[in-house]
Design an enzyme around this catalytic site. Structure first.
Site, PDB file in Angstrom:
ATOM      1  NE  ARG A  96      -3.662   0.417   2.245  1.00 39.00           N
ATOM      2  CZ  ARG A  96      -4.084   1.153   3.267  1.00 39.00           C
ATOM      3  NH1 ARG A  96      -3.840   0.778   4.502  1.00 39.00           N
ATOM      4  NH2 ARG A  96      -4.757   2.253   3.067  1.00 39.00           N
ATOM      5  CB  ILE A  99       2.261   0.557   4.123  1.00 39.49           C
ATOM      6  CG1 ILE A  99       0.891   0.232   4.710  1.00 39.49           C
ATOM      7  CG2 ILE A  99       3.365  -0.241   4.776  1.00 39.49           C
ATOM      8  CD1 ILE A  99       0.758   0.451   6.194  1.00 39.49           C
ATOM      9  N   GLY A 100       4.112   2.390   2.350  1.00 41.07           N
ATOM     10  CA  GLY A 100       5.410   2.696   1.746  1.00 41.07           C
ATOM     11  C   GLY A 100       5.897   4.095   2.079  1.00 41.07           C
ATOM     12  NE  ARG A 101       1.927   7.979  -0.587  1.00 45.63           N
ATOM     13  CZ  ARG A 101       1.211   8.867  -1.248  1.00 45.63           C
ATOM     14  NH1 ARG A 101       0.924  10.026  -0.699  1.00 45.63           N
ATOM     15  NH2 ARG A 101       0.774   8.584  -2.451  1.00 45.63           N
ATOM     16  CG  ASP A 113       3.758 -19.580  -9.789  1.00 43.03           C
ATOM     17  OD1 ASP A 113       3.881 -18.771 -10.726  1.00 43.03           O
ATOM     18  OD2 ASP A 113       4.730 -20.088  -9.198  1.00 43.03           O
ATOM     19  CD  GLU A 123       9.529 -11.942   0.293  1.00 38.94           C
ATOM     20  OE1 GLU A 123       8.933 -11.131  -0.430  1.00 38.94           O
ATOM     21  OE2 GLU A 123       9.425 -13.166   0.151  1.00 38.94           O
ATOM     22  CE  LYS A 159      11.522 -23.785  -3.080  1.00 42.80           C
ATOM     23  NZ  LYS A 159      12.632 -24.012  -3.930  1.00 42.80           N
TER      24      LYS A 159
END
Length: 179
Positions: A96, A99-101, A113, A123, A159
């Site tokens: 978002r 959030i990045g700001r 996939d 991450e 996996k």
């Protein structure tokens, strides 16, 4: 083709796409908001301070509704939502802007996939000079869905299929591709 809210709702109602738990308010015009779960995983320190990609990596997992992410710290987190994608659909994880700001980077190493089922491991990195409090249930990103032109011949069965919680790297299982 990116899916609209109308198409997402139709697929959810027909159980062709499954997301739970899901509140209607999470469905945006061309995405579905994702929320933080309550599981965080960090790489354990090694005596050599070197992570070797050829061996199993040890992690410490914490379950908590709140996690204090220090400046420059990296942690794996999980979505609150569990997803089940059909074999003719892929999805992209986007952080978002709000959030990045703040200097909080939410990333997923690639896209989700076709055929994937499970919680999505995120991450998370704090690029800010201040600690950031992460809280379970907080909207931190969105999933953008795209329709494939036909079903995938080899839908995801890898996996991480069925994963729950912040799942560490299983790169050591990649024996067939050594670079």
């Amino acid at each position: 083709m990116i899916l609209s809210d109308k198409t997402i709702k139709k697929l959810l109602n027909n159980k062709e796409l499954e997301i739970y738990p899901l509140d209607d308010i999470q469905i945006q015009p061309a995405s579905v908001d994702i929320r933080l779960g309550n599981t965080y995983t960090i790489v354990e320190d090694t005596s050599s301070n070197i992570i070797q990609l050829s061996g199993e990596i040890r992690y410490k997992t914490i379950q908590s509704d709140k996690y204090l992410l220090m400046p420059g710290q990296f942690v794996l987190a999980t979505t609150m939502e569990y997803f089940k994608l059909p074999n003719n659909m892929t999805a992209f994880v986007e952080g978002r802007s709000s959030i990045g700001r703040l200097g909080l980077f939410i990333q997923n190493a690639g896209w989700v996939d076709p055929g994937f089922e499970g919680e999505i491991t995120l991450e998370v990195f704090n690029a800010s000079r201040c600690a950031i409090e992460l809280q379970a249930g907080r909207r931190v990103g969105q999933l953008v869905f795209a329709q494939l032109d036909q079903d995938a011949d080899n839908p995801y069965r890898g996996k991480y299929q069925g994963q729950k919680g912040a799942t560490g790297s299983r790169i050591y299982l990649d024996n067939e591709l050594q670079i």
